[in-house]
Design a protein around this motif. Structure first.
Motif, PDB file in Angstrom:
ATOM      1  N   UNK A   1      38.541  27.248  34.007  1.00 42.02           N
ATOM      2  CA  UNK A   1      38.957  26.250  33.030  1.00 42.02           C
ATOM      3  C   UNK A   1      38.269  26.552  31.699  1.00 42.02           C
ATOM      4  N   UNK A   2      38.781  25.949  30.642  1.00 41.32           N
ATOM      5  CA  UNK A   2      38.131  26.025  29.345  1.00 41.32           C
ATOM      6  C   UNK A   2      36.957  25.048  29.358  1.00 41.32           C
ATOM      7  N   UNK A   3      35.738  25.571  29.266  1.00 37.96           N
ATOM      8  CA  UNK A   3      34.563  24.708  29.344  1.00 37.96           C
ATOM      9  C   UNK A   3      34.556  23.647  28.253  1.00 37.96           C
ATOM     10  N   UNK A   4      35.199  23.928  27.134  1.00 36.42           N
ATOM     11  CA  UNK A   4      35.233  22.942  26.048  1.00 36.42           C
ATOM     12  C   UNK A   4      35.963  21.676  26.472  1.00 36.42           C
ATOM     13  N   UNK A   5      36.901  21.809  27.402  1.00 33.80           N
ATOM     14  CA  UNK A   5      37.672  20.656  27.874  1.00 33.80           C
ATOM     15  C   UNK A   5      36.968  19.906  28.993  1.00 33.80           C
ATOM     16  N   UNK A   6      36.123  20.599  29.741  1.00 34.37           N
ATOM     17  CA  UNK A   6      35.486  20.013  30.917  1.00 34.37           C
ATOM     18  C   UNK A   6      34.160  19.340  30.567  1.00 34.37           C
ATOM     19  N   UNK A   7      33.350  19.982  29.733  1.00 36.71           N
ATOM     20  CA  UNK A   7      31.998  19.478  29.479  1.00 36.71           C
ATOM     21  C   UNK A   7      31.961  18.069  28.881  1.00 36.71           C
ATOM     22  N   UNK A   8      32.876  17.684  27.989  1.00 41.08           N
ATOM     23  CA  UNK A   8      32.770  16.325  27.432  1.00 41.08           C
ATOM     24  C   UNK A   8      32.873  15.213  28.464  1.00 41.08           C
ATOM     25  N   UNK A   9      33.434  15.483  29.645  1.00 45.63           N
ATOM     26  CA  UNK A   9      33.533  14.473  30.685  1.00 45.63           C
ATOM     27  C   UNK A   9      32.410  14.576  31.708  1.00 45.63           C
ATOM     28  N   UNK A  10      31.392  15.396  31.408  1.00 48.56           N
ATOM     29  CA  UNK A  10      30.211  15.505  32.262  1.00 48.56           C
ATOM     30  C   UNK A  10      29.051  14.740  31.628  1.00 48.56           C
ATOM     31  N   UNK A  11      28.037  14.488  32.417  1.00 45.05           N
ATOM     32  CA  UNK A  11      26.840  13.784  31.946  1.00 45.05           C
ATOM     33  C   UNK A  11      25.618  14.685  31.859  1.00 45.05           C
TER      34      UNK A  11
ATOM     35  N   UNK B   1      30.055  25.833  16.572  1.00 47.72           N
ATOM     36  CA  UNK B   1      29.998  24.407  16.927  1.00 47.72           C
ATOM     37  C   UNK B   1      31.284  23.657  16.633  1.00 47.72           C
ATOM     38  N   UNK B   2      32.067  24.126  15.677  1.00 47.99           N
ATOM     39  CA  UNK B   2      33.282  23.396  15.305  1.00 47.99           C
ATOM     40  C   UNK B   2      34.348  23.436  16.396  1.00 47.99           C
ATOM     41  N   UNK B   3      34.207  24.320  17.377  1.00 46.49           N
ATOM     42  CA  UNK B   3      35.220  24.446  18.429  1.00 46.49           C
ATOM     43  C   UNK B   3      35.018  23.442  19.563  1.00 46.49           C
ATOM     44  N   UNK B   4      33.909  22.718  19.554  1.00 44.58           N
ATOM     45  CA  UNK B   4      33.550  21.902  20.713  1.00 44.58           C
ATOM     46  C   UNK B   4      33.754  20.415  20.458  1.00 44.58           C
ATOM     47  N   UNK B   5      33.902  19.677  21.549  1.00 41.12           N
ATOM     48  CA  UNK B   5      34.163  18.245  21.493  1.00 41.12           C
ATOM     49  C   UNK B   5      32.935  17.482  21.986  1.00 41.12           C
ATOM     50  N   UNK B   6      32.654  16.333  21.410  1.00 38.82           N
ATOM     51  CA  UNK B   6      31.479  15.571  21.851  1.00 38.82           C
ATOM     52  C   UNK B   6      31.703  14.931  23.219  1.00 38.82           C
ATOM     53  N   UNK B   7      30.617  14.648  23.891  1.00 43.57           N
ATOM     54  CA  UNK B   7      30.674  13.970  25.186  1.00 43.57           C
ATOM     55  C   UNK B   7      31.377  12.628  25.042  1.00 43.57           C
ATOM     56  N   UNK B   8      32.190  12.315  26.056  1.00 49.19           N
ATOM     57  CA  UNK B   8      32.928  11.052  26.078  1.00 49.19           C
ATOM     58  C   UNK B   8      32.290  10.089  27.079  1.00 49.19           C
TER      59      UNK B   8
END
Length: 375
Positions: free
Chosen positions: A265-275, A169-176
């Protein structure tokens, strides 16, 4: 720091890319490296991304020689590695590694326990495929469905252990919060038939048609008789052989303006900008990593009702479920999530609770327990 009496684990993976399976190997290797009870080496093709990732973390790497990675030279290198330790387990992590592991077992005899990890729920095909799994002392299945497939192929159920894949979990970013008024659906997966992109494109056509019906029938309540959809789009992460076919189908159905193919793409970078996350797979899932990634990011999940997905997702609690291959049901679920803030919040809360059961730490602890049973 390990001791001379530590059990030595050889993690064998012959993949030449850093995909989900290789990430699982890295997580396991990292946990074993930090343990006092075990020592570990990652055996993989020389120059593979997994080798670089492991070396950067201070984990021992055995670069396998030869272009094919399971040449006689590779077999000899593995044998030398095994001979240097009193207690050894050889643990394979992909199909080609399983073949090499079975060859090692046949050559070395019973002195080194062999473990295979099976990450997909496809039936075992040829007799040769079955034999390499039958050679193992233990097989780890990443879902109960996968375990059932192995048992159906003739493996002793007593040798099968279900160990779901984990994430860190520490590798991921929260939704923006983008603040642009749009609703963005995300999908992550190789552009191959089993991932269900074709079903998704059909669902977009249904969603767009019903949205038009809502607009045309406002006076009578609209086609769905519900809250209007916000502006929406779908972002697809992945590459593969279906790219051109999917583009053509999207053009044919008139949904191309709603659809963006982003490539690998790196999913960690893409998912935070999804809903919300879409997982419309039609077969072959193991223990979906991207579902867990969405949970830890804070996204509601919409997935198909494959058996392996249902081991993770409980409909209405930590995700919504649509029957596999049912584009209309998928479109209905997408609309529900896009228009119901309370539903999204409930699914996100459920996902946050669920992901704690599928961490890299829990996965590694389960493998360590399996190794202990093989002493």
């Amino acid at each position: 720091m390990t001791t001379d009496t530590a059990m030595h684990i050889i993690l064998l993976d012959l993949g030449r890319e850093m995909r989900g399976g290789q990430l699982q190997v890295f997580y396991l290797a990292r946990a074993l490296h930090r343990s006092d009870e075990f020592s570990v080496v990652v055996a993989c093709p020389a120059g593979a991304p997994l080798a670089r990732e492991a070396a950067a973390a201070g984990i021992a790497v055995l670069p396998l020689p030869g272009r094919r990675s399971w040449s006689p030279r590779a077999l000899l290198a593995l044998r030398r590695e095994a001979r240097g330790h009193a207690a050894v387990v050889l643990h394979t992590h992909d199909a080609r590694a399983a073949s090499l592991g079975a060859l090692c077992k046949g050559t070395w005899g019973g002195s080194v326990p062999l473990v295979h990890t099976r990450r997909v729920s496809y039936p075992l095909g040829r007799a040769l495929s079955r034999r390499k799994y039958l050679a193992a002392d233990a097989v780890a299945a990443v879902s109960a469905e996968t375990g059932g497939v192995l048992a159906a192929a003739g493996l002793d159920p007593a040798r099968i252990t279900v160990i779901h894949s984990g994430i860190d979990p520490s590798r991921y970013y929260p939704r923006r919060e983008r603040g642009d008024g749009r609703f963005v659906f995300g999908m992550v997966g190789a552009l191959t038939p089993q991932k269900g992109h074709a079903v998704l494109i059909e669902a977009l056509s249904v969603l767009q048609a019903r949205e038009a019906g809502d607009a045309a029938g406002e006076a009578t309540g609209g086609a769905w008789n519900g809250a209007p959809l916000p502006p929406w789009e779908v972002r697809v992460v992945g590459e593969g052989p279906l790219f051109g076919i999917l583009l053509d189908r999207a053009d044919e159905l008139g949904v191309s303006p709603r659809l963006a193919f982003l490539g690998r793409q790196d999913s960690r970078r893409i998912l935070p900008d999804c809903d919300a996350l879409l997982v419309p797979s039609v077969h072959g899932e193991g223990s979906s990593g991207v579902i867990k990634e969405a949970w830890v990011t804070g996204l509601p999940v919409i997935c198909s009702g494959l058996a392996s997905n249902l081991e993770l997702v409980r409909d209405g609690e930590n995700g919504l479920v649509a029957p596999p291959g049912d584009a209309t049901a998928l479109a209905d679920a997408m609309r529900r999530v896009a228009t119901d803030l309370a539903l999204r919040a409930r699914l996100v809360r459920g996902g946050a609770v669920s992901v704690a059961h599928y961490t890299d730490t829990r996965m590694a602890e389960a493998y360590m327990a399996l190794y202990r049973r093989l002493r």
